[in-house]
Scaffold this motif. Structure first.
Motif, PDB file in Angstrom:
ATOM      1  N   LEU A   1      -2.062  -3.163  -7.235  1.00 31.73           N
ATOM      2  CA  LEU A   1      -2.680  -1.914  -7.693  1.00 31.73           C
ATOM      3  C   LEU A   1      -2.688  -0.830  -6.616  1.00 31.73           C
ATOM      4  O   LEU A   1      -2.858   0.346  -6.930  1.00 31.73           O
ATOM      5  CB  LEU A   1      -4.100  -2.188  -8.191  1.00 31.73           C
ATOM      6  CG  LEU A   1      -4.147  -3.026  -9.485  1.00 31.73           C
ATOM      7  CD1 LEU A   1      -5.558  -3.509  -9.752  1.00 31.73           C
ATOM      8  CD2 LEU A   1      -3.594  -2.241 -10.653  1.00 31.73           C
ATOM      9  N   LEU A   2      -2.490  -1.202  -5.361  1.00 36.36           N
ATOM     10  CA  LEU A   2      -2.431  -0.205  -4.281  1.00 36.36           C
ATOM     11  C   LEU A   2      -1.052   0.455  -4.174  1.00 36.36           C
ATOM     12  O   LEU A   2      -0.876   1.427  -3.458  1.00 36.36           O
ATOM     13  CB  LEU A   2      -2.805  -0.841  -2.940  1.00 36.36           C
ATOM     14  CG  LEU A   2      -4.284  -1.189  -2.769  1.00 36.36           C
ATOM     15  CD1 LEU A   2      -4.504  -1.969  -1.480  1.00 36.36           C
ATOM     16  CD2 LEU A   2      -5.149   0.055  -2.806  1.00 36.36           C
TER      17      LEU A   2
ATOM     18  N   ASN B   1     -10.014  -8.189 -12.169  1.00 36.16           N
ATOM     19  CA  ASN B   1      -9.678  -8.784 -10.863  1.00 36.16           C
ATOM     20  C   ASN B   1     -10.565  -8.287  -9.732  1.00 36.16           C
ATOM     21  O   ASN B   1     -10.230  -8.468  -8.560  1.00 36.16           O
ATOM     22  CB  ASN B   1      -8.201  -8.531 -10.539  1.00 36.16           C
ATOM     23  CG  ASN B   1      -7.291  -9.373 -11.395  1.00 36.16           C
ATOM     24  OD1 ASN B   1      -7.206 -10.572 -11.186  1.00 36.16           O
ATOM     25  ND2 ASN B   1      -6.652  -8.773 -12.377  1.00 36.16           N
ATOM     26  N   HIS B   2     -11.660  -7.674 -10.068  1.00 31.79           N
ATOM     27  CA  HIS B   2     -12.588  -7.228  -9.027  1.00 31.79           C
ATOM     28  C   HIS B   2     -13.959  -7.830  -9.244  1.00 31.79           C
ATOM     29  O   HIS B   2     -14.480  -7.935 -10.269  1.00 31.79           O
ATOM     30  CB  HIS B   2     -12.698  -5.693  -8.999  1.00 31.79           C
ATOM     31  CG  HIS B   2     -11.601  -5.080  -8.214  1.00 31.79           C
ATOM     32  ND1 HIS B   2     -10.364  -4.839  -8.743  1.00 31.79           N
ATOM     33  CD2 HIS B   2     -11.529  -4.683  -6.921  1.00 31.79           C
ATOM     34  CE1 HIS B   2      -9.591  -4.291  -7.819  1.00 31.79           C
ATOM     35  NE2 HIS B   2     -10.256  -4.195  -6.721  1.00 31.79           N
TER      36      HIS B   2
ATOM     37  N   THR C   1      -4.964  -6.893  -6.256  1.00 31.35           N
ATOM     38  CA  THR C   1      -5.431  -5.715  -5.523  1.00 31.35           C
ATOM     39  C   THR C   1      -4.271  -5.018  -4.830  1.00 31.35           C
ATOM     40  O   THR C   1      -4.146  -3.798  -4.872  1.00 31.35           O
ATOM     41  CB  THR C   1      -6.497  -6.126  -4.474  1.00 31.35           C
ATOM     42  OG1 THR C   1      -7.562  -6.785  -5.155  1.00 31.35           O
ATOM     43  CG2 THR C   1      -7.022  -4.927  -3.735  1.00 31.35           C
ATOM     44  N   MET C   2      -3.407  -5.785  -4.201  1.00 32.58           N
ATOM     45  CA  MET C   2      -2.267  -5.192  -3.493  1.00 32.58           C
ATOM     46  C   MET C   2      -1.306  -4.539  -4.480  1.00 32.58           C
ATOM     47  O   MET C   2      -0.778  -3.465  -4.216  1.00 32.58           O
ATOM     48  CB  MET C   2      -1.554  -6.264  -2.659  1.00 32.58           C
ATOM     49  CG  MET C   2      -0.469  -5.704  -1.759  1.00 32.58           C
ATOM     50  SD  MET C   2      -1.005  -4.364  -0.638  1.00 32.58           S
ATOM     51  CE  MET C   2      -2.220  -5.208   0.351  1.00 32.58           C
TER      52      MET C   2
ATOM     53  N   THR D   1       0.828  -1.193   0.000  1.00 31.72           N
ATOM     54  CA  THR D   1       0.000   0.000   0.000  1.00 31.72           C
ATOM     55  C   THR D   1       0.871   1.256   0.000  1.00 31.72           C
ATOM     56  O   THR D   1       1.708   1.442   0.882  1.00 31.72           O
ATOM     57  CB  THR D   1      -0.928   0.017   1.237  1.00 31.72           C
ATOM     58  OG1 THR D   1      -1.649  -1.210   1.279  1.00 31.72           O
ATOM     59  CG2 THR D   1      -1.888   1.188   1.180  1.00 31.72           C
TER      60      THR D   1
ATOM     61  N   SER E   1      -1.348 -10.277  -4.253  1.00 31.48           N
ATOM     62  CA  SER E   1      -2.614 -10.254  -4.977  1.00 31.48           C
ATOM     63  C   SER E   1      -2.691  -9.050  -5.926  1.00 31.48           C
ATOM     64  O   SER E   1      -2.049  -8.024  -5.683  1.00 31.48           O
ATOM     65  CB  SER E   1      -3.774 -10.177  -3.987  1.00 31.48           C
ATOM     66  OG  SER E   1      -3.780  -8.903  -3.367  1.00 31.48           O
TER      67      SER E   1
ATOM     68  N   ASP F   1      -7.326  -4.323 -13.480  1.00 29.89           N
ATOM     69  CA  ASP F   1      -8.082  -4.026 -12.256  1.00 29.89           C
ATOM     70  C   ASP F   1      -9.533  -4.493 -12.392  1.00 29.89           C
ATOM     71  O   ASP F   1     -10.069  -5.142 -11.516  1.00 29.89           O
ATOM     72  CB  ASP F   1      -8.002  -2.522 -11.965  1.00 29.89           C
ATOM     73  CG  ASP F   1      -8.663  -2.158 -10.648  1.00 29.89           C
ATOM     74  OD1 ASP F   1      -8.649  -2.971  -9.703  1.00 29.89           O
ATOM     75  OD2 ASP F   1      -9.192  -1.025 -10.553  1.00 29.89           O
ATOM     76  N   SER F   2     -10.145  -4.159 -13.536  1.00 25.51           N
ATOM     77  CA  SER F   2     -11.554  -4.525 -13.725  1.00 25.51           C
ATOM     78  C   SER F   2     -11.728  -6.043 -13.791  1.00 25.51           C
ATOM     79  O   SER F   2     -12.737  -6.584 -13.330  1.00 25.51           O
ATOM     80  CB  SER F   2     -12.123  -3.860 -14.975  1.00 25.51           C
ATOM     81  OG  SER F   2     -11.537  -4.383 -16.139  1.00 25.51           O
TER      82      SER F   2
END
Length: 180
Positions: free
Chosen positions: A157-158, A179-180, A154-155, A136, A152, A176-177
């Motif tokens: 992308l943070l 993986n959500h 998400t991580m 993050t 992951s 991103d899209s």
């Protein structure tokens, strides 16, 4: 009498030296050196066992920590710019807000480490294991991640990737899209 010491690998000068009877553990000697303000620039800690050492805010610029064991270490706010930390074990280590500019972290194990807000500009993380690592707000501009095991999506992308090309930004948005 046997002594435990930390030396400057460039000059060979002894940074700190204490009797083994008082400091059997190099990690505790490193903590003392940091506490009393020793200049740890270019310290040679190659292969050292530094489990759970707490050297928060310490300047270890250009130091050698090749194959060092830093499991659970607290290096928060420390400066490890240009350090050679290749093949080190940083499992569960706290590197929050640590400066690692141009550091060699290739093949290092960061599983469960906290790199939140760390500055890794131009660092070498080739082959590093970053599984379950907190990235993050970690600055990763110019970082070499060849063959690295990433956390992951998400991580990833943070993290802060710095200025990206429009094409890469679009690719990351698609990723991103998906993986959500």
């Amino acid at each position: 009498m046997s002594t435990q010491k930390i030396v400057n690998y460039k000059t060979g000068a002894v940074i700190i030296e204490k009797p083994v009877e008082d400091f059997k553990d190099l990690g505790r000697l490193l903590e003392l050196a940091a506490k009393i303000g020793c200049n740890l620039h270019s310290a040679d800690l190659t292969g050292a066992y530094l489990d759970y050492v707490s050297i928060r805010g310490t300047a270890l610029k250009c130091s050698r920590l090749v194959s060092a064991n830093l499991i659970g270490a607290n290096l928060m706010w420390s400066d490890l710019s240009y350090a050679n930390i290749k093949n080190a074990s940083l499992f569960d280590a706290n590197l929050q807000r640590t400066t690692l500019i141009s550091a060699n972290l290739s093949l290092a194990n960061f599983v469960n480490a906290n790199l939140a807000g760390a500055w890794l500009r131009d660092a070498n993380l080739a082959g590093a294991n970053l599984a379950s690592t907190n990235l993050t707000h970690c600055f990763l501009g110019g970082v070499n991640l060849k063959d690295a095991i990433l956390p992951s999506p998400t991580m990833v992308l943070l993290a802060d990737w710095g200025k990206l090309t429009d094409e890469l930004t679009a690719d990351l948005m698609v990723w991103d899209s998906l993986n959500h």
